[in-house]
Scaffold this motif. Structure first.
Motif, PDB file in Angstrom:
ATOM      1  N   GLY A 123     -10.535  38.611  71.599  1.00  0.00           N
ATOM      2  CA  GLY A 123      -9.568  37.662  71.065  1.00  0.00           C
ATOM      3  C   GLY A 123      -9.202  37.826  69.607  1.00  0.00           C
ATOM      4  N   ASN A 124      -9.782  38.811  68.914  1.00  0.00           N
ATOM      5  CA  ASN A 124      -9.484  39.004  67.497  1.00  0.00           C
ATOM      6  C   ASN A 124      -8.470  40.137  67.288  1.00  0.00           C
ATOM      7  OD1 ASN A 124     -11.123  36.955  66.521  1.00  0.00           O
ATOM      8  ND2 ASN A 124     -12.904  38.287  66.296  1.00  0.00           N
ATOM      9  N   ILE A 125      -7.907  40.182  66.082  1.00  0.00           N
ATOM     10  CA  ILE A 125      -7.036  41.276  65.677  1.00  0.00           C
ATOM     11  C   ILE A 125      -7.759  42.074  64.603  1.00  0.00           C
ATOM     12  CG2 ILE A 125      -4.809  41.943  64.709  1.00  0.00           C
ATOM     13  CD1 ILE A 125      -3.652  39.307  65.665  1.00  0.00           C
ATOM     14  N   ILE A 172       3.830  39.912  66.650  1.00  0.00           N
ATOM     15  CA  ILE A 172       2.468  40.247  67.086  1.00  0.00           C
ATOM     16  C   ILE A 172       1.605  38.992  67.182  1.00  0.00           C
ATOM     17  CG2 ILE A 172       0.351  41.502  66.483  1.00  0.00           C
ATOM     18  CD1 ILE A 172       2.141  43.706  65.307  1.00  0.00           C
ATOM     19  N   LYS A 173       1.791  38.063  66.258  1.00  0.00           N
ATOM     20  CA  LYS A 173       1.055  36.799  66.342  1.00  0.00           C
ATOM     21  C   LYS A 173       1.404  36.055  67.636  1.00  0.00           C
ATOM     22  CE  LYS A 173       0.224  35.741  61.462  1.00  0.00           C
ATOM     23  NZ  LYS A 173       0.570  34.864  60.311  1.00  0.00           N
ATOM     24  N   HIS A 206      -0.316  37.751  70.520  1.00  0.00           N
ATOM     25  CA  HIS A 206      -1.751  37.469  70.470  1.00  0.00           C
ATOM     26  C   HIS A 206      -2.056  36.064  70.980  1.00  0.00           C
ATOM     27  CE1 HIS A 206      -5.453  36.196  68.168  1.00  0.00           C
ATOM     28  NE2 HIS A 206      -5.884  37.251  68.813  1.00  0.00           N
ATOM     29  N   GLU A 207      -1.276  35.098  70.556  1.00  0.00           N
ATOM     30  CA  GLU A 207      -1.501  33.714  70.963  1.00  0.00           C
ATOM     31  C   GLU A 207      -1.169  33.500  72.438  1.00  0.00           C
ATOM     32  OE1 GLU A 207       0.831  31.466  68.229  1.00  0.00           O
ATOM     33  OE2 GLU A 207      -0.453  31.983  66.512  1.00  0.00           O
ATOM     34  N   ARG A 267      -3.761  35.964  74.460  1.00  0.00           N
ATOM     35  CA  ARG A 267      -5.165  35.941  74.013  1.00  0.00           C
ATOM     36  C   ARG A 267      -5.776  37.334  74.136  1.00  0.00           C
ATOM     37  NH1 ARG A 267      -5.175  32.929  70.466  1.00  0.00           N
ATOM     38  NH2 ARG A 267      -7.415  33.312  70.367  1.00  0.00           N
ATOM     39  N   THR A 325      -7.066  41.071  72.701  1.00  0.00           N
ATOM     40  CA  THR A 325      -7.712  41.716  71.566  1.00  0.00           C
ATOM     41  C   THR A 325      -6.836  42.879  71.108  1.00  0.00           C
ATOM     42  OG1 THR A 325      -9.855  41.150  72.534  1.00  0.00           O
ATOM     43  CG2 THR A 325      -9.853  42.778  70.745  1.00  0.00           C
ATOM     44  N   ILE A 326      -6.629  42.983  69.793  1.00  0.00           N
ATOM     45  CA  ILE A 326      -5.741  44.003  69.244  1.00  0.00           C
ATOM     46  C   ILE A 326      -6.468  44.819  68.183  1.00  0.00           C
ATOM     47  CG2 ILE A 326      -3.605  44.423  67.937  1.00  0.00           C
ATOM     48  CD1 ILE A 326      -2.475  41.848  69.154  1.00  0.00           C
ATOM     49  N   CYS A 345      -4.738  40.599  60.428  1.00  0.00           N
ATOM     50  CA  CYS A 345      -6.072  41.003  60.898  1.00  0.00           C
ATOM     51  C   CYS A 345      -7.170  40.020  60.504  1.00  0.00           C
ATOM     52  CB  CYS A 345      -6.410  42.394  60.366  1.00  0.00           C
ATOM     53  SG  CYS A 345      -5.280  43.661  60.968  1.00  0.00           S
TER      54      CYS A 345
END
Length: 255
Positions: free
Chosen positions: A30-32, A195-196, A199-200, A203, A205-206, A220
Protein backbone atom coordinates in the motif's frame (compact mmCIF):
# COMPACT_ATOMS: atom_id res chain seq x y z
CA UNK A 1 1.83 -4.68 7.28
CA UNK A 2 2.37 -7.35 4.60
CA UNK A 3 5.59 -7.34 2.58
CA UNK A 4 4.77 -7.20 -1.14
CA UNK A 5 8.32 -7.34 -2.51
CA UNK A 6 11.52 -8.40 -0.78
CA UNK A 7 14.90 -8.26 -2.53
CA UNK A 8 17.93 -9.69 -0.70
CA UNK A 9 21.60 -9.21 -1.65
CA UNK A 10 20.91 -8.78 -5.36
CA UNK A 11 23.87 -8.70 -7.74
CA UNK A 12 23.86 -8.29 -11.51
CA UNK A 13 27.05 -8.29 -13.58
CA UNK A 14 27.40 -7.56 -17.29
CA UNK A 15 30.84 -8.79 -18.29
CA UNK A 16 33.12 -6.98 -15.87
CA UNK A 17 30.58 -4.27 -14.99
CA UNK A 18 28.77 -4.52 -11.64
CA UNK A 19 25.36 -3.01 -12.47
CA UNK A 20 23.69 -4.04 -9.18
CA UNK A 21 25.89 -4.38 -6.13
CA UNK A 22 24.40 -6.14 -3.07
CA UNK A 23 21.00 -4.42 -3.31
CA UNK A 24 18.28 -5.17 -0.76
CA UNK A 25 14.85 -3.63 -0.21
CA UNK A 26 11.47 -4.41 1.35
CA UNK A 27 8.23 -2.89 0.08
CA UNK A 28 5.26 -2.84 2.42
CA UNK A 29 1.79 -3.19 1.00
CA UNK A 30 0.00 0.00 0.00
CA UNK A 31 2.95 2.41 0.03
CA UNK A 32 4.64 4.41 -2.73
CA UNK A 33 8.40 3.98 -2.92
CA UNK A 34 10.95 5.99 -4.87
CA UNK A 35 14.19 4.71 -6.37
CA UNK A 36 16.51 7.58 -7.27
CA UNK A 37 20.11 8.06 -8.27
CA UNK A 38 22.33 9.38 -11.08
CA UNK A 39 22.12 8.06 -14.63
CA UNK A 40 23.76 4.65 -14.79
CA UNK A 41 23.20 3.95 -11.09
CA UNK A 42 21.39 0.67 -11.86
CA UNK A 43 17.78 1.69 -11.32
CA UNK A 44 16.29 0.33 -14.54
CA UNK A 45 18.48 -2.78 -14.25
CA UNK A 46 16.75 -3.46 -10.93
CA UNK A 47 13.35 -3.12 -12.63
CA UNK A 48 14.45 -5.43 -15.43
CA UNK A 49 15.63 -7.99 -12.89
CA UNK A 50 12.41 -7.83 -10.86
CA UNK A 51 10.32 -8.37 -14.00
CA UNK A 52 12.41 -11.23 -15.38
CA UNK A 53 14.01 -9.44 -18.33
CA UNK A 54 17.39 -10.02 -16.69
CA UNK A 55 18.35 -12.98 -14.55
CA UNK A 56 20.31 -11.90 -11.48
CA UNK A 57 23.89 -13.03 -11.04
CA UNK A 58 23.03 -13.84 -7.43
CA UNK A 59 20.55 -12.87 -4.73
CA UNK A 60 16.82 -13.46 -4.32
CA UNK A 61 13.55 -11.72 -5.20
CA UNK A 62 10.36 -12.65 -3.37
CA UNK A 63 6.90 -11.38 -4.31
CA UNK A 64 3.98 -11.91 -1.93
CA UNK A 65 6.14 -14.46 -0.13
CA UNK A 66 6.98 -16.48 -3.25
CA UNK A 67 10.44 -16.74 -4.78
CA UNK A 68 10.28 -15.30 -8.31
CA UNK A 69 14.03 -15.15 -8.92
CA UNK A 70 14.75 -16.04 -12.55
CA UNK A 71 11.10 -16.51 -13.55
CA UNK A 72 10.04 -15.50 -17.06
CA UNK A 73 8.42 -12.06 -17.62
CA UNK A 74 4.97 -13.45 -18.50
CA UNK A 75 4.96 -15.59 -15.35
CA UNK A 76 5.84 -12.58 -13.20
CA UNK A 77 3.18 -10.44 -14.90
CA UNK A 78 0.54 -13.10 -14.24
CA UNK A 79 1.50 -13.12 -10.56
CA UNK A 80 0.69 -9.42 -10.28
CA UNK A 81 3.69 -7.24 -11.18
CA UNK A 82 3.16 -4.69 -13.97
CA UNK A 83 5.46 -1.96 -15.23
CA UNK A 84 5.87 0.99 -17.54
CA UNK A 85 9.06 1.84 -19.40
CA UNK A 86 11.32 4.88 -19.57
CA UNK A 87 10.79 4.91 -23.33
CA UNK A 88 7.04 4.60 -23.94
CA UNK A 89 6.09 1.25 -25.48
CA UNK A 90 2.68 1.40 -27.10
CA UNK A 91 1.18 -0.01 -30.29
CA UNK A 92 1.36 3.37 -32.00
CA UNK A 93 -0.68 2.43 -35.08
CA UNK A 94 -3.49 0.84 -33.07
CA UNK A 95 -6.29 2.72 -31.38
CA UNK A 96 -6.12 3.81 -27.76
CA UNK A 97 -8.89 1.32 -26.97
CA UNK A 98 -7.12 -1.57 -28.68
CA UNK A 99 -3.92 -0.88 -26.72
CA UNK A 100 -5.77 -1.42 -23.45
CA UNK A 101 -7.96 -4.23 -24.85
CA UNK A 102 -4.86 -6.24 -25.81
CA UNK A 103 -3.41 -5.82 -22.31
CA UNK A 104 -6.68 -7.04 -20.76
CA UNK A 105 -6.28 -10.38 -22.52
CA UNK A 106 -3.92 -11.67 -19.86
CA UNK A 107 -7.25 -12.19 -18.06
CA UNK A 108 -8.93 -14.06 -20.93
CA UNK A 109 -10.28 -17.42 -19.81
CA UNK A 110 -10.99 -19.05 -23.15
CA UNK A 111 -8.75 -21.54 -24.98
CA UNK A 112 -7.22 -21.51 -28.47
CA UNK A 113 -10.18 -23.45 -29.92
CA UNK A 114 -12.66 -20.86 -28.63
CA UNK A 115 -10.50 -18.03 -30.01
CA UNK A 116 -10.29 -19.57 -33.49
CA UNK A 117 -13.92 -20.67 -33.76
CA UNK A 118 -15.38 -17.86 -31.64
CA UNK A 119 -17.54 -20.46 -29.91
CA UNK A 120 -18.16 -21.26 -26.27
CA UNK A 121 -17.34 -18.47 -23.82
CA UNK A 122 -15.41 -16.38 -26.38
CA UNK A 123 -18.01 -13.68 -27.08
CA UNK A 124 -19.00 -13.26 -23.44
CA UNK A 125 -15.41 -12.91 -22.26
CA UNK A 126 -14.52 -10.51 -25.09
CA UNK A 127 -17.47 -8.30 -24.09
CA UNK A 128 -16.29 -8.31 -20.46
CA UNK A 129 -12.75 -7.35 -21.47
CA UNK A 130 -14.04 -4.59 -23.75
CA UNK A 131 -16.09 -3.20 -20.86
CA UNK A 132 -13.04 -3.33 -18.60
CA UNK A 133 -11.05 -1.44 -21.26
CA UNK A 134 -13.71 1.31 -21.38
CA UNK A 135 -13.63 1.60 -17.58
CA UNK A 136 -9.83 1.93 -17.50
CA UNK A 137 -9.80 4.59 -20.21
CA UNK A 138 -12.52 6.49 -18.38
CA UNK A 139 -10.55 6.29 -15.14
CA UNK A 140 -7.36 7.73 -16.72
CA UNK A 141 -9.32 10.38 -18.61
CA UNK A 142 -8.77 9.01 -22.12
CA UNK A 143 -12.22 7.70 -23.03
CA UNK A 144 -12.78 10.57 -25.48
CA UNK A 145 -9.61 9.51 -27.33
CA UNK A 146 -10.39 5.79 -27.53
CA UNK A 147 -10.65 5.71 -31.33
CA UNK A 148 -7.50 7.80 -31.91
CA UNK A 149 -4.22 6.13 -32.79
CA UNK A 150 -2.05 5.78 -29.70
CA UNK A 151 0.93 7.31 -31.49
CA UNK A 152 -1.02 10.51 -32.20
CA UNK A 153 -1.69 11.29 -28.53
CA UNK A 154 0.16 14.10 -26.73
CA UNK A 155 3.10 12.86 -24.68
CA UNK A 156 1.35 13.15 -21.31
CA UNK A 157 -1.65 11.19 -22.60
CA UNK A 158 0.66 8.46 -23.92
CA UNK A 159 2.07 8.13 -20.39
CA UNK A 160 -1.45 7.76 -19.01
CA UNK A 161 -2.28 5.16 -21.65
CA UNK A 162 0.83 3.17 -20.76
CA UNK A 163 -0.23 3.21 -17.10
CA UNK A 164 -3.77 2.14 -18.08
CA UNK A 165 -2.25 -0.83 -19.95
CA UNK A 166 -0.29 -1.75 -16.84
CA UNK A 167 -3.41 -1.49 -14.66
CA UNK A 168 -5.22 -3.83 -17.07
CA UNK A 169 -3.06 -6.62 -15.64
CA UNK A 170 -4.66 -6.02 -12.19
CA UNK A 171 -1.25 -5.71 -10.51
CA UNK A 172 -0.52 -5.84 -6.82
CA UNK A 173 2.77 -4.05 -7.53
CA UNK A 174 3.18 -1.32 -10.16
CA UNK A 175 6.67 -0.33 -11.33
CA UNK A 176 6.87 3.11 -12.94
CA UNK A 177 10.09 3.88 -14.83
CA UNK A 178 10.47 7.66 -15.04
CA UNK A 179 6.78 8.48 -15.58
CA UNK A 180 7.52 12.24 -15.64
CA UNK A 181 10.32 12.00 -18.21
CA UNK A 182 9.97 14.74 -20.83
CA UNK A 183 7.24 16.58 -18.91
CA UNK A 184 7.23 20.24 -17.94
CA UNK A 185 6.42 21.40 -14.39
CA UNK A 186 2.68 21.72 -15.08
CA UNK A 187 2.50 18.23 -16.60
CA UNK A 188 4.55 16.81 -13.70
CA UNK A 189 2.15 18.35 -11.20
CA UNK A 190 -0.80 16.79 -13.04
CA UNK A 191 1.00 13.43 -13.03
CA UNK A 192 1.43 13.57 -9.26
CA UNK A 193 -2.33 13.98 -8.83
CA UNK A 194 -2.98 11.20 -11.33
CA UNK A 195 -0.70 8.71 -9.54
CA UNK A 196 -2.20 9.64 -6.18
CA UNK A 197 -5.65 8.93 -7.60
CA UNK A 198 -4.53 5.51 -8.90
CA UNK A 199 -2.93 4.70 -5.56
CA UNK A 200 -6.01 5.64 -3.56
CA UNK A 201 -8.46 3.94 -5.92
CA UNK A 202 -6.63 0.62 -6.27
CA UNK A 203 -4.67 0.59 -2.98
CA UNK A 204 -1.76 -0.57 -5.05
CA UNK A 205 1.89 -0.70 -4.01
CA UNK A 206 4.07 1.44 -6.29
CA UNK A 207 7.82 1.51 -6.87
CA UNK A 208 8.94 4.35 -9.11
CA UNK A 209 12.16 5.55 -10.71
CA UNK A 210 12.14 9.30 -11.20
CA UNK A 211 14.56 12.18 -11.75
CA UNK A 212 11.99 14.92 -11.10
CA UNK A 213 12.56 15.50 -7.38
CA UNK A 214 9.30 17.43 -6.98
CA UNK A 215 7.41 14.33 -8.17
CA UNK A 216 9.36 12.01 -5.86
CA UNK A 217 9.07 14.22 -2.79
CA UNK A 218 5.33 14.80 -3.28
CA UNK A 219 4.46 11.15 -3.87
CA UNK A 220 6.77 8.76 -2.06
CA UNK A 221 6.45 7.49 1.49
CA UNK A 222 10.00 6.13 1.38
CA UNK A 223 12.94 6.65 -0.95
CA UNK A 224 16.01 4.52 -1.68
CA UNK A 225 19.05 6.20 -3.22
CA UNK A 226 21.36 4.25 -5.54
CA UNK A 227 24.93 5.03 -6.55
CA UNK A 228 26.97 2.65 -8.73
CA UNK A 229 24.41 -0.11 -8.20
CA UNK A 230 24.55 0.08 -4.42
CA UNK A 231 22.03 1.54 -1.99
CA UNK A 232 23.59 4.46 -0.13
CA UNK A 233 20.55 5.75 1.77
CA UNK A 234 16.95 4.94 2.59
CA UNK A 235 14.33 6.97 4.38
CA UNK A 236 11.44 9.40 4.19
CA UNK A 237 11.61 12.30 1.71
CA UNK A 238 12.62 14.66 4.52
CA UNK A 239 15.38 12.31 5.68
CA UNK A 240 16.73 11.90 2.15
CA UNK A 241 16.73 15.66 1.51
CA UNK A 242 18.96 16.23 4.54
CA UNK A 243 21.17 13.13 4.19
CA UNK A 244 24.79 14.22 3.83
CA UNK A 245 25.81 11.11 1.87
CA UNK A 246 23.03 11.72 -0.65
CA UNK A 247 23.92 15.40 -1.00
CA UNK A 248 27.54 14.55 -1.69
CA UNK A 249 27.05 11.55 -3.99
CA UNK A 250 23.85 12.41 -5.79
CA UNK A 251 23.36 16.17 -5.60
CA UNK A 252 27.01 17.04 -6.09
CA UNK A 253 28.03 18.01 -2.58
CA UNK A 254 27.35 21.04 -0.42
CA UNK A 255 28.36 24.45 -1.65
Amino acid sequence: MAIVLEINHLFKTFGGVQAIDDFSIKLEEGNIYGLIGPNGAGKTTIFNTITGIYKPTSGSIRFMGQDITGMKPFQIAKMGIARTFQNIRLFGNLSVLDNVFIACHLDAGYNIFNAVTRLGSFKEIEAQLKSKSFDLLNMVGLKDYMNDKAGSLPYGHQRKLEIARALALKPKLLLLDEPAAGMNSEESEELVGFIKEIHERYRITILMIEHHMDVVMNLCHKITVLNFGRSIAEGTPKEIQTNKTVIEAYLGGEE
